[in-house]
Motif scaffolding. Structure first.
Motif, PDB file in Angstrom:
ATOM      1  N   ASP A  99       5.243   8.954  -3.768  1.00 59.83           N
ATOM      2  CA  ASP A  99       6.336   9.657  -4.459  1.00 59.83           C
ATOM      3  C   ASP A  99       5.822  10.121  -5.820  1.00 59.83           C
ATOM      4  O   ASP A  99       5.939   9.403  -6.827  1.00 59.83           O
ATOM      5  N   PRO A 100       5.219  11.312  -5.900  1.00 62.51           N
ATOM      6  CA  PRO A 100       4.695  11.790  -7.185  1.00 62.51           C
ATOM      7  C   PRO A 100       5.754  11.911  -8.270  1.00 62.51           C
ATOM      8  O   PRO A 100       5.458  11.713  -9.451  1.00 62.51           O
ATOM      9  N   VAL A 101       6.988  12.255  -7.869  1.00 61.18           N
ATOM     10  CA  VAL A 101       8.055  12.374  -8.873  1.00 61.18           C
ATOM     11  C   VAL A 101       8.298  11.037  -9.548  1.00 61.18           C
ATOM     12  O   VAL A 101       8.446  10.947 -10.777  1.00 61.18           O
ATOM     13  N   ARG A 102       8.351   9.980  -8.765  1.00 57.23           N
ATOM     14  CA  ARG A 102       8.531   8.634  -9.347  1.00 57.23           C
ATOM     15  C   ARG A 102       7.368   8.292 -10.269  1.00 57.23           C
ATOM     16  O   ARG A 102       7.560   7.762 -11.375  1.00 57.23           O
ATOM     17  N   GLY A 146      -1.877  15.031 -29.222  1.00 61.06           N
ATOM     18  CA  GLY A 146      -2.888  15.847 -28.557  1.00 61.06           C
ATOM     19  C   GLY A 146      -3.312  15.294 -27.215  1.00 61.06           C
ATOM     20  O   GLY A 146      -4.498  15.306 -26.878  1.00 61.06           O
ATOM     21  N   VAL A 147      -2.353  14.850 -26.407  1.00 61.81           N
ATOM     22  CA  VAL A 147      -2.640  14.187 -25.136  1.00 61.81           C
ATOM     23  C   VAL A 147      -2.623  15.206 -23.998  1.00 61.81           C
ATOM     24  O   VAL A 147      -1.779  16.101 -23.962  1.00 61.81           O
ATOM     25  N   GLN A 148      -3.552  15.051 -23.085  1.00 57.92           N
ATOM     26  CA  GLN A 148      -3.540  15.813 -21.834  1.00 57.92           C
ATOM     27  C   GLN A 148      -3.387  14.833 -20.676  1.00 57.92           C
ATOM     28  O   GLN A 148      -4.189  13.908 -20.528  1.00 57.92           O
ATOM     29  N   VAL A 149      -2.360  15.033 -19.852  1.00 52.41           N
ATOM     30  CA  VAL A 149      -2.123  14.176 -18.695  1.00 52.41           C
ATOM     31  C   VAL A 149      -2.894  14.757 -17.510  1.00 52.41           C
ATOM     32  O   VAL A 149      -2.589  15.856 -17.037  1.00 52.41           O
ATOM     33  N   ILE A 150      -3.907  14.027 -17.039  1.00 51.93           N
ATOM     34  CA  ILE A 150      -4.677  14.464 -15.864  1.00 51.93           C
ATOM     35  C   ILE A 150      -3.847  14.234 -14.609  1.00 51.93           C
ATOM     36  O   ILE A 150      -3.674  15.127 -13.787  1.00 51.93           O
ATOM     37  N   HIS A 151      -3.325  13.056 -14.455  1.00 48.62           N
ATOM     38  CA  HIS A 151      -2.374  12.693 -13.411  1.00 48.62           C
ATOM     39  C   HIS A 151      -1.722  11.391 -13.840  1.00 48.62           C
ATOM     40  O   HIS A 151      -2.216  10.722 -14.774  1.00 48.62           O
ATOM     41  N   PRO A 152      -0.606  10.996 -13.239  1.00 45.97           N
ATOM     42  CA  PRO A 152       0.043   9.750 -13.658  1.00 45.97           C
ATOM     43  C   PRO A 152      -0.934   8.577 -13.611  1.00 45.97           C
ATOM     44  O   PRO A 152      -1.568   8.314 -12.595  1.00 45.97           O
ATOM     45  N   GLY A 153      -1.078   7.893 -14.741  1.00 44.18           N
ATOM     46  CA  GLY A 153      -2.012   6.780 -14.849  1.00 44.18           C
ATOM     47  C   GLY A 153      -3.294   7.126 -15.561  1.00 44.18           C
ATOM     48  O   GLY A 153      -4.067   6.224 -15.913  1.00 44.18           O
ATOM     49  N   ALA A 186       0.847  -1.195   0.000  1.00 46.87           N
ATOM     50  CA  ALA A 186       0.000   0.000   0.000  1.00 46.87           C
ATOM     51  C   ALA A 186       0.876   1.235   0.000  1.00 46.87           C
ATOM     52  O   ALA A 186       1.916   1.274   0.655  1.00 46.87           O
ATOM     53  N   ILE A 187       0.447   2.238  -0.739  1.00 49.32           N
ATOM     54  CA  ILE A 187       1.151   3.518  -0.802  1.00 49.32           C
ATOM     55  C   ILE A 187       0.357   4.536   0.000  1.00 49.32           C
ATOM     56  O   ILE A 187      -0.860   4.665  -0.183  1.00 49.32           O
ATOM     57  N   PHE A 188       1.067   5.257   0.879  1.00 51.59           N
ATOM     58  CA  PHE A 188       0.416   6.181   1.802  1.00 51.59           C
ATOM     59  C   PHE A 188       0.862   7.608   1.528  1.00 51.59           C
ATOM     60  O   PHE A 188       2.019   7.867   1.191  1.00 51.59           O
ATOM     61  N   ALA A 189      -0.070   8.534   1.692  1.00 53.90           N
ATOM     62  CA  ALA A 189       0.204   9.967   1.659  1.00 53.90           C
ATOM     63  C   ALA A 189      -0.536  10.589   2.831  1.00 53.90           C
ATOM     64  O   ALA A 189      -1.753  10.446   2.947  1.00 53.90           O
ATOM     65  N   LYS A 190       0.211  11.232   3.724  1.00 57.07           N
ATOM     66  CA  LYS A 190      -0.357  11.850   4.926  1.00 57.07           C
ATOM     67  C   LYS A 190      -1.134  10.846   5.775  1.00 57.07           C
ATOM     68  O   LYS A 190      -2.192  11.145   6.337  1.00 57.07           O
ATOM     69  N   GLY A 191      -0.583   9.623   5.862  1.00 54.17           N
ATOM     70  CA  GLY A 191      -1.167   8.597   6.712  1.00 54.17           C
ATOM     71  C   GLY A 191      -2.393   7.922   6.156  1.00 54.17           C
ATOM     72  O   GLY A 191      -3.059   7.155   6.864  1.00 54.17           O
TER      73      GLY A 191
END
Length: 547
Positions: free
Chosen positions: A75-78, A96-103, A34-39
């Motif tokens: 790790d958003p950079v990763r 013509g791609v728009q990246v909303i967020h990684p993935g 599991a990946i955690f951000a701010k607990g």
């Protein structure tokens, strides 16, 4: 209201987990991770979901459901770095791609549909483009508006059926049964308290009532819930291709061959950066073996990389790998003369070398001085030339790292590298606050601290002194300004004028074998020498002296 534009969405489920398995230090994501951000859980593997772990759970709740859960920090950079090749693959098939967020990325469906002969055909091509990057699970959906297409990809596709086409004009009907939680807005809890549970119920409220209650946010929520997402795809401008790749066919094992093949691409690499007004200060080198194994490392440079420095870094990486491999090399210099390029991370012959800038800086900050090179530049060039001849470990510079004991904070790192251990600013409970002693003894200097009766002073179980320290005896005084009056190597007793402490220093209390329990003191003796002392299990030694 006009219909929302037809939009195509490409979604890779659990991308942070996928990126974790494809990073510099891959983790086996077939186990509970599991990946955690701010607990809070932001992504988890399929094995973790099978144990009851879900997004949004707090750490203790997730670990209560799955005690063997492996915890990884976000790790958003990763995530962005590993997602970049996927974006490039999609752009190669449909620009013509728009990246909303990684993935998750979107693009207008009209152009690809015309080119490939329909929306389904275009979606199939994009699935193949992403799969060609080694991504096993990818979902693609087409609908009116980005919001509807995203929901179609998330709720109407599965691993065996990755495509979903929502016919034009059917967005509202598709969205109506979906729960309001998909809006991901602060108003969701209010809608739930009012008994509004689905997007269809939100759309039935009407735009005027929502705008009256929530303003512009209400109008936007109604547009999303009714399938009238007004947002247009904002296609990104692809960044210039600054990386270079060299493929070897057949695969090679000699560092000389790899370095020779890399010389021209390295010059092109630095030249392309120069065209952008940039220089590379951090370089990522990726070596790929014929069996799919790889070695990846980020190299730093004290100034900026030129083509020769890039080739040197590739040689050094091959040398470090070869030293751990089955055939071995003769160190860095051996690799430079044709050592085998094998390692514990790269166990087969090299098929590809990829170089890419990890950190860049404006070229204007690295121009030569108008009136010749200064002393710093001359030192830099001299050390770089010596390092090129002797190898990566041939020139070492002192640095200060993290740690609780002064001796372990002293580091020798290769010229141009950052300190290997944790940063000094990292939390080190029990570490000594500044100012630090200028002189630190490589080996503990035995001392004795005595009370007025000549008995040894110790620290009891409650961390308190057993008696007032009055005398300090140096078994072998060092040769330093503070001890210049010492006679030979004989032990000498000095009166203690002032002292402070104890400060506890506890390490690995959970490990009975490696646990350490000590106390630090600062004292000033009669000769005005200031000492940093340590009492460990009733034995005293000097850790350093304030010259």
């Amino acid at each position: 209201m006009s219909a929302a534009p037809r939009t195509l969405v490409v979604w890779v489920p659990d991308w942070p987990i996928v990126a974790l398995s494809r990073g510099e230090e891959p983790i086996d994501t077939s186990s509970p991770v599991a990946i955690f951000a701010k607990g809070v859980v932001v992504a988890c593997s399929a094995a973790a979901r099978a144990e009851g772990v879900r997004r949004g759970q707090r750490r203790r709740d997730a670990q209560a459901r799955c005690p063997q859960l492996e915890v990884v920090m976000d790790d958003p950079v990763r995530d962005h770095r590993v997602f970049a090749p996927v974006v490039a693959a999609v752009e190669g098939a449909a620009p013509g791609v728009q990246v909303i967020h990684p993935g998750l990325l979107t693009l207008r469906a009209k152009g690809p549909a015309r080119f490939y002969g329909g929306e389904a055909a275009a979606a199939t091509v994009l699935v193949g483009a992403v799969a060609g990057e080694g991504v096993d699970d990818v979902r693609v959906a087409v609908a009116d508006g980005a919001f509807t297409a995203e929901q179609a990809a998330r709720v109407a596709t599965r691993a065996g059926d990755p495509l979903r086409i929502v016919p034009a004009g059917q967005a509202a009907a598709f969205l109506a049964p979906l729960p309001i939680a998909v809006l991901d807005d602060d108003t969701v809890s209010l809608f739930a308290r009012l008994g509004v549970q689905t997007l269809g119920a939100v759309a039935a409220l009407g735009p005027d009532r929502l705008a009256e209650r929530f303003g512009a946010r209400g109008a936007r929520l109604h547009a999303l819930a009714s399938g009238q997402d007004p947002r247009a795809v904002q296609a990104r401008t692809p960044p210039p291709e600054l990386h270079r790749e060299v493929a070897f066919e057949p695969p090679v094992t000699l560092a000389d061959q790899i370095a020779f093949g890399l010389r021209v691409p390295a010059e092109e690499f630095t030249g392309r950066l120069g065209e952008q007004g940039l220089v590379c200060t951090e370089l990522r080198v990726v070596l790929t073996g014929e069996n799919g194994d790889r070695s990846e490392r980020v190299w730093r440079h004290p100034d900026a990389f030129d083509a020769a420095a890039i080739v040197d870094r590739v040689r050094w990486q091959l040398a470090e790998q070869g030293a751990a491999g089955t055939r071995g090399v003769r160190g860095a210099a051996g690799a430079a003369t044709g050592g085998a390029a094998r390692t514990a991370g790269l166990r087969s012959a090299v098929t590809m070398v990829r170089i890419e800038p990890e950190g860049v800086d404006a070229a204007a900050h690295h121009t030569a001085r108008l009136f010749g090179s200064g002393p710093e530049e001359r030192v830099h060039h001299a050390l770089s030339r010596v390092q090129a001849m002797l190898g990566h470990q041939g020139v070492l510079t002192p640095g200060v790292g993290g740690g609780r004991w002064l001796a372990e904070r002293q580091q020798l790192v290769p010229w141009g590298d950052a300190a290997a251990r944790g940063a000094p600013a990292a939390p080190w409970p029990g570490s000594l606050a500044g100012p630090l002693p200028p002189t630190v003894f490589a080996e503990a200097l035995p001392v004795a601290v005595l009370d007025a009766d000549g008995d040894m002073v110790a620290v009891d179980g409650r961390g308190e002194l057993t008696a007032e320290p009055v005398w300090i005896t140096l078994a072998s005084p060092p040769s330093s300004p503070s001890s210049s009056s010492s006679s030979g190597g004989a032990a000498r007793r000095r009166a203690i004028r002032r002292w402070a402490g104890p400060w506890p220093l506890l390490e690995r209390g959970w490990d009975p074998v490696r646990a350490r329990r000590a106390h630090r003191f600062q004292i000033v003796d009669a000769e005005q020498a200031a000492w940093l002392l340590v009492c460990e299990e009733g034995i005293w030694h000097a850790e350093g002296v304030y010259d």
